[in-house]
Every structure is written in structure tokens, then in C-alpha cells.
Design an enzyme around this catalytic site. Sequence first.
Site, PDB file in Angstrom:
ATOM      1  N   LYS A   1       1.984   4.921  -5.458  1.00 51.43           N
ATOM      2  CA  LYS A   1       2.386   3.991  -5.678  1.00 51.43           C
ATOM      3  C   LYS A   1       3.118   3.916  -6.636  1.00 51.43           C
ATOM      4  O   LYS A   1       4.019   2.371  -6.977  1.00 51.43           O
ATOM      5  CB  LYS A   1       1.214   3.215  -5.762  1.00 51.43           C
ATOM      6  CG  LYS A   1       0.272   3.233  -4.505  1.00 51.43           C
ATOM      7  CD  LYS A   1      -0.588   1.779  -4.328  1.00 51.43           C
ATOM      8  CE  LYS A   1      -1.427   1.755  -3.085  1.00 51.43           C
ATOM      9  NZ  LYS A   1      -2.940   2.745  -3.127  1.00 51.43           N
TER      10      LYS A   1
ATOM     11  N   LYS B   1       0.889  -1.549  -0.067  1.00 46.46           N
ATOM     12  CA  LYS B   1      -0.147   0.310   0.118  1.00 46.46           C
ATOM     13  C   LYS B   1       0.817   1.406  -0.036  1.00 46.46           C
ATOM     14  O   LYS B   1       0.562   2.613  -0.174  1.00 46.46           O
ATOM     15  CB  LYS B   1      -1.047   0.397   0.840  1.00 46.46           C
ATOM     16  CG  LYS B   1      -2.029  -1.256   1.158  1.00 46.46           C
ATOM     17  CD  LYS B   1      -3.159  -1.281   0.210  1.00 46.46           C
ATOM     18  CE  LYS B   1      -3.879  -2.210   0.187  1.00 46.46           C
ATOM     19  NZ  LYS B   1      -4.795  -2.541  -1.050  1.00 46.46           N
TER      20      LYS B   1
ATOM     21  N   GLU C   1      -5.927  -1.467 -10.527  1.00 44.76           N
ATOM     22  CA  GLU C   1      -7.193  -1.982 -11.302  1.00 44.76           C
ATOM     23  C   GLU C   1      -7.683  -0.439 -11.077  1.00 44.76           C
ATOM     24  O   GLU C   1      -8.149   0.258 -12.437  1.00 44.76           O
ATOM     25  CB  GLU C   1      -7.826  -2.367 -11.275  1.00 44.76           C
ATOM     26  CG  GLU C   1      -8.013  -4.440 -11.654  1.00 44.76           C
ATOM     27  CD  GLU C   1      -8.994  -4.978 -11.527  1.00 44.76           C
ATOM     28  OE1 GLU C   1      -8.915  -6.082 -12.964  1.00 44.76           O
ATOM     29  OE2 GLU C   1      -9.708  -4.990 -10.973  1.00 44.76           O
TER      30      GLU C   1
END
Length: 217
Positions: free
Chosen positions: A74, A14, A165
Amino acid sequence: MDFNDAVLSRHTVKAYEGGRSLPQEQVDKLLNWLHFSPSSVNSQPWHFVVASTPEGREQIAKATTGGFAYNHPKVTDASHVIALCMRADLDEAHLNAVLAQEAIDGRFKDDAARAGQDKSRRGYVDLHRYALRDVPQWMEKQVYLALGGLLLGAGMLGIDATPMEGFDAAALDESLKLRERGLTSVVLVSLGYRSEKDFNAGLPKSRLPKEAVFTHI
């Protein structure tokens, strides 16, 4: 690390520690595994864009704004980000290119074997194009086969990874000029070193019980 250890230890990261790059040797192994990913009838309906520089990651990060802003760090803080893409269609040029490469690689003992492979592959393409009418979904399934192998490969090497996604596919296609190449983005994977802010690292894995997942006959 053996396969079972990799399955149990890997998790979706994360948060990444920015400024750290993976050893090129490890990256090369992952890209080799991607290159040799399995696909239905060896159709290989994919292309992989690898961002290893701050400029490359920023190109991909353009697709992680607005409602997808939570994924922006990220992308920018990772060592590498791979955009797994699929073809718009399994057209004649691609089918011929795959067949020609198989011949170069020595997969056919004679012309009859080559013709048989070509006919079999085209039979499946036609099945999905005309009868099932799901060529895009079929190609996307092959990309996700590659994704699974990439994540397990990263786990085997002890590399932290995040499949995503949550991005604007149209924006990414535009940023990377994918549609001009007959491609469209499917899923992203960040790779690198997790930071202390990665809360998911300390959480136990959770799966439904085996009796709810497996049926033995």
C-alpha cells in the site's frame, strides 16, 4: 462531486495500481487543505512528510515490515504517501513562530490583540501540560483532525486513499530522521489509484444504525 457523495463513495483502499502518479494539481490541492487544517488555538503541532518518488516511498516502507508487512504494498504501489507527524512538545520556539506568523498574516489589529492571543494559547498549553498532563495526546488529536480533512478532501477529488496506523513508528522515525527534528510519526496515508485487487471497493459500507449513534435532545 458534492460532499455527501464523497462521504458515501470513499473507502479505505486495500490495493493500489503501481506505476501511476496523481496529477500534481490534485496533490497541490490536498497539500493546501492539509496546510490549512484546523487545530486547537491554532497550535499547528504537526509536520507532514510527503513521499512522491519510489525512493521516498521506500523510506516509509521500511516501517511496514514484519507484523506490518501487509501494508508494505500500500506504500510502495501508491502514487503518494504522507506521514502525518506531531511535535515532541509545544516549546517556546514553536509558540513564538506561530504567533509571529499570525502577525505577518494580519490577524492582530494591535499589540493588545496579539498579546491576548498569545496569553490564551499559552493558557491552553499550560492546562494540558500541568493540569491535565496530556500534551502528547492533545497534539495527536490535532493531527487526527488534519487526517479527517485529508481523507474527505481526497474523496471530494475522487482520489483513492488509505489511512494506516499499522506501521513501526520507531522505525519510521529513524528512517525519516524525525526525532532529530523534534518530531514523531502518528499515522500514514497512501494516495493513488486502486487496483482490481482492492476487494474493499466492492463491499457495501457498514455503520451502526443512526438510533445507536445519535441522541437528539
